[in-house]
Design a protein around this motif. Structure first.
Motif: not given
Ligand SMILES: *Cc1c(COP(=O)(O)O)cnc(C)c1O
Length: 400
Positions: A91, A93, A120, A160, A189, A191-192, A211, A213-214, A223-224, A345
């Protein structure tokens, strides 16, 4: 397994996304295979011995350590990011936790930006201190605060950008320089922004976490997570130990889903951004909306930095504030007919959430205020639907 790594180094971005890391089995399949197995067999006892003492050729021994399908995902994402190494995790996290845990130890120090994804923030404020690590959170946009916090030695900096949910943009190059002087590794991080918009390592960061997952899945299926970096020594001496012995391994099935997600990542991200840009402009014109936070709009407090750092584009997420506070925010959510209420998201489906009562519910009210989260705030993850349907849905729900 056959793989042409030399060719993949010369491929351009779009080709890497579709073909990078592909390793075909003896069956010559077109699409990557799912190796849904935990263990591997040896021809002889001596071969098994050589695999364990390291004298034999590199091979798969156990899927907690490595797996062919997970390996294809790791190699493709590393090629997209432009990183030497990628390790997949179960995941997002587990990627965040392992990257931090492998970078510090009892007696160490970690500095982070305050506007973080809820879990986080929990790791930094609660879990790391429990293991004897001193942590400090600073306002990510306050350069003086970073200078002060990094005037003392630290093991790691965690940030982030853009942040969740207020879409604060933090200067990765500036902080990386300060952090390195303090002896800290910089973990971003990402992700966004996704690897399509932002490459933190090119700006000086040492480690990028996702993540998956997003946007990497982007279709709400599994998840990943992933940890990307260039430092071989950190990998061999620290990260590998953590991953091998604590076992946050990604399932081969999830790796396969995410590997296919990478093939369309840039196409999807492009369309998320087109829709988000149009929607952010549209929302600015609505009288019920008192504030629109979108890094692509000139009105965003760090618009210039965002354009410089994020390939000139604003991303797929928007935060809005409703003049009518929580009541108006709930009413808008409850009256949407197309956009779903969901805290996920980066999905093909547009999703909306009320951070105050969901993703950041556990954060004390006074801390939410410091983070810029208000009771009238909604976060929109703009999907891939027709923009006119999205506008009509929001317009109708705002009018109730
Ligand atoms: C979703 C998210 C995470 C955690 O990821 P998971 O796959 O839900 O464990 C961490 N940081 C950000 C910015 C996220 O949006």
């Amino acid at each position: 397994m056959t793989t042409d790594k030399k060719a993949s180094n010369n491929w351009r971005a779009a080709t890497r996304s579709v073909r990078g890391g592909t390793a075909r089995s003896g069956f010559c399949e077109t699409s990557e295979a799912i190796f849904m197995n935990s263990g591997y067999v040896y021809e002889t006892a001596a071969e098994a011995e050589a695999s364990f003492d390291g004298s034999g050729p590199e091979r798969f021994v156990y899927s907690r350590f490595a797996n062919p399908t997970v390996g294809m995902f790791e190699e493709r994402l590393a090629l997209i990011e432009g990183a030497q190494y990628c390790r997949a995790t179960a995941s997002g996290m587990s990627a965040v936790w392992n990257a931090l845990a492998a970078s510090t130890k009892a007696g160490g120090r970690v500095v982070g930006s305050r506007a973080l994804f809820g879990s986080c923030e929990f790791i930094l404020t609660t879990l790391l201190p429990r293991f004897g690590v001193e942590t400090e959170l600073v306002d990510g946009t306050d350069k003086d605060a970073w200078e002060k916090a990094l005037s003392k030695p630290a093991d790691a900096v965690f940030l982030e950008t853009p942040s969740n949910p207020t879409l604060e943009v933090i200067d990765i190059a500036f902080i990386s320089e300060l952090a390195h002087k303090a002896g800290a590794k910089v973990i971003v991080d990402n992700v966004f922004a996704t690897p399509i918009l932002q490459k933190p390592m090119e700006l000086g960061a040492d480690i990028v976490v996702y993540s998956a997952t997003k946007h990497i899945d982007g279709q709400g299926r599994c998840l990943g997570g992933a940890i990307l970096f260039n430092d071989k020594e950190w990998h061999d001496e620290h990260l590998t130990t953590f991953l091998r012995h604590t076992g946050p391994s990604m399932s081969p099935f999830n790796a396969w889903v995410l590997l296919k997600g990478l093939e369309t990542l840039s196409l999807r991200v492009d369309q998320h951004i087109r829709n988000a840009t149009a929607l952010a402009e549209f929302l600015t014109e609505q009288p019920q909306v008192s504030r629109v936070l979108y890094p692509g709009l000139k009105s965003h407090p760090q618009h210039e930095l965002a354009m410089k750092q994020m390939s000139g584009r604003g991303g797929g997420l928007i935060a809005i504030e409703l003049a009518g506070g929580k009541k108006a925010a709930f009413s808008l959510l409850d009256n949407l007919k197309l956009i779903d209420i969901s805290n996920n998201l980066g999905d093909a489906k547009s999703l909306a959430t009320h951070p105050w009562t969901t993703t950041h519910q556990r954060v004390p009210a006074e801390d939410k205020v410091v983070m810029g989260i208000t009771e009238g705030m909604l976060r929109l993850s703009v999907g891939l639907e027709d923009i006119d349907d999205l506008k009509e849905d929001l317009l109708a729900a705002l009018a109730v």
